[in-house]
Design a protein around this motif. Structure first.
Motif, short mmCIF file in Angstrom:
data_model
loop_
_atom_site.label_atom_id
_atom_site.label_comp_id
_atom_site.label_asym_id
_atom_site.label_seq_id
_atom_site.Cartn_x
_atom_site.Cartn_y
_atom_site.Cartn_z
N ILE A 108 0.86 -1.17 0.00
CA ILE A 108 0.00 0.00 0.00
C ILE A 108 0.90 1.23 0.00
N ILE A 109 0.78 2.05 -1.04
CA ILE A 109 1.56 3.28 -1.13
C ILE A 109 0.62 4.45 -0.84
N VAL A 110 0.93 5.18 0.21
CA VAL A 110 0.08 6.28 0.64
C VAL A 110 0.68 7.59 0.17
N LEU A 111 -0.10 8.38 -0.57
CA LEU A 111 0.38 9.68 -1.06
C LEU A 111 -0.30 10.79 -0.27
N LYS A 112 0.51 11.73 0.23
CA LYS A 112 -0.01 12.83 1.03
C LYS A 112 0.55 14.16 0.53
N ILE A 113 -0.29 15.20 0.59
CA ILE A 113 0.15 16.50 0.11
C ILE A 113 0.66 17.39 1.24
N LYS A 114 0.45 16.96 2.49
CA LYS A 114 0.85 17.78 3.64
C LYS A 114 1.78 17.01 4.57
N ASP A 115 2.86 17.69 5.00
CA ASP A 115 3.83 17.06 5.90
C ASP A 115 3.21 16.65 7.23
N ARG A 116 2.26 17.44 7.71
CA ARG A 116 1.60 17.11 8.98
C ARG A 116 0.92 15.75 8.92
N CYS A 117 0.31 15.46 7.79
CA CYS A 117 -0.37 14.18 7.62
C CYS A 117 0.62 13.03 7.58
N ILE A 118 1.74 13.26 6.93
CA ILE A 118 2.78 12.23 6.87
C ILE A 118 3.31 11.94 8.26
N MET A 119 3.56 12.97 9.03
CA MET A 119 4.05 12.79 10.40
C MET A 119 3.03 12.02 11.25
N GLU A 120 1.76 12.36 11.11
CA GLU A 120 0.71 11.68 11.88
C GLU A 120 0.61 10.21 11.51
N LEU A 121 0.68 9.92 10.22
CA LEU A 121 0.61 8.54 9.76
C LEU A 121 1.81 7.73 10.23
N LYS A 122 2.99 8.30 10.09
CA LYS A 122 4.21 7.57 10.49
C LYS A 122 4.24 7.33 11.99
N ARG A 123 3.65 8.24 12.75
CA ARG A 123 3.57 8.04 14.20
C ARG A 123 2.77 6.77 14.50
N TRP A 124 1.71 6.55 13.75
CA TRP A 124 0.88 5.35 13.95
C TRP A 124 1.59 4.10 13.43
N VAL A 125 2.16 4.19 12.23
CA VAL A 125 2.84 3.03 11.64
C VAL A 125 3.98 2.56 12.53
N ASP A 126 4.72 3.51 13.11
CA ASP A 126 5.88 3.17 13.95
C ASP A 126 5.50 2.94 15.41
#
Length: 259
Positions: A80-98
């Motif tokens: 699953i490749i997740v594409l995001k336009i905002k850095d905040r969203c990437i940080m939030e997602l990675k916090r959950w993944v990790d």
């Protein structure tokens, strides 16, 4: 509605955690669970268990830092490749993944998935599987010819777009333009899954009011068909939540495949 009246998600962004807490939390006072969580999860589970939607790569082009729509998908795609336009969203997602401290809790969504599938005993396995599938979270620029430049993505077997087209599109022409760009990322015969709000003009995050594109089921159908898609499933769930946070009339769920 003049889109300039309210903030635009793709330009201003918003607090990704507040957005999740407003609309997708498991707190007792959150009233959007049936519309924003239960309906999409049930539709997605049914769509994927038919066995027709599967492959190597699924692209997720969705709003904010949403995860609940990917629980069903992880069983049918290798990556699953997740594409995001905002850095905040990437940080939030990675916090959950990790599994970092303070990550948003999605356990209620996972539980709903396994309960629908009749696999309540596999709750922990479901969370592990989603995390292992979601190892690629990529920043993208929707205005570039190659949205993920300098990365060139392989053609996807399926794309899920949940509520993103609603908030990045200033008007109907914008919606079709972005849909066309998303379609280019998909293999011929691949599936496109659209989740959106019908009849919306705004939504709130904190004290900020954001633009939402007002469209109906007929427009969504014609937009997809105009870009060469054949619609397989279209379901509309009328609004059940009573709140001034957002003014949508219904949630639409569409599965289509590319000619």
């Amino acid at each position: 509605m003049d889109p300039c009246t309210y903030k635009l998600y793709s330009v201003h962004g918003h607090d990704s955690r507040k957005y999740l807490e407003h609309y997708f939390s498991d707190k007792a006072e959150i009233i959007f669970g049936k519309d924003g969580l239960v309906f999409p999860i049930e539709c997605l589970t049914k769509a994927f268990t038919t066995g027709h939607i599967k492959g190597d790569i699924l692209l997720d082009l969705s709003k904010g830092s949403l995860i609940h729509h990917l629980y069903s998908a992880c069983e049918f795609f290798k990556d699953i490749i997740v594409l995001k336009i905002k850095d905040r969203c990437i940080m939030e997602l990675k916090r959950w993944v990790d599994k970092r401290t303070g990550a948003f809790h999605w356990g209620h969504a996972a539980k709903h998935h396994v309960d629908i599938e009749g696999k309540s005993h596999q709750l922990e396995d479901k969370e592990v599987k989603v995390r292992s599938s979601m190892q690629h979270v990529v920043k993208c620029d929707l205005e570039k010819e190659n949205m993920t430049e300098p990365i060139v993505l392989p053609p996807a077997d399926c794309i899920i777009s949940a509520w993103l087209l609603d908030v990045i599109s200033k008007d109907h022409d914008d919606f079709i333009r972005y849909l066309r760009k998303f379609s280019r990322l998909l293999k011929p015969g691949g599936h496109f899954i659209l989740i959106g709000c019908l009849g919306r003009t705004y939504y709130m995050v904190g004290k900020d009011k954001f633009h939402g594109l007002n469209y109906d089921e007929e427009f969504a159908r014609k937009a997809l068909e105009g870009e060469g898609f054949i619609i397989n499933v279209c379901k509309v769930h009328k609004r059940t939540a009573v709140s001034d946070l957002i003014d949508y009339k219904a949630i639409v769920f569409i599965v289509a495949h590319k000619k």
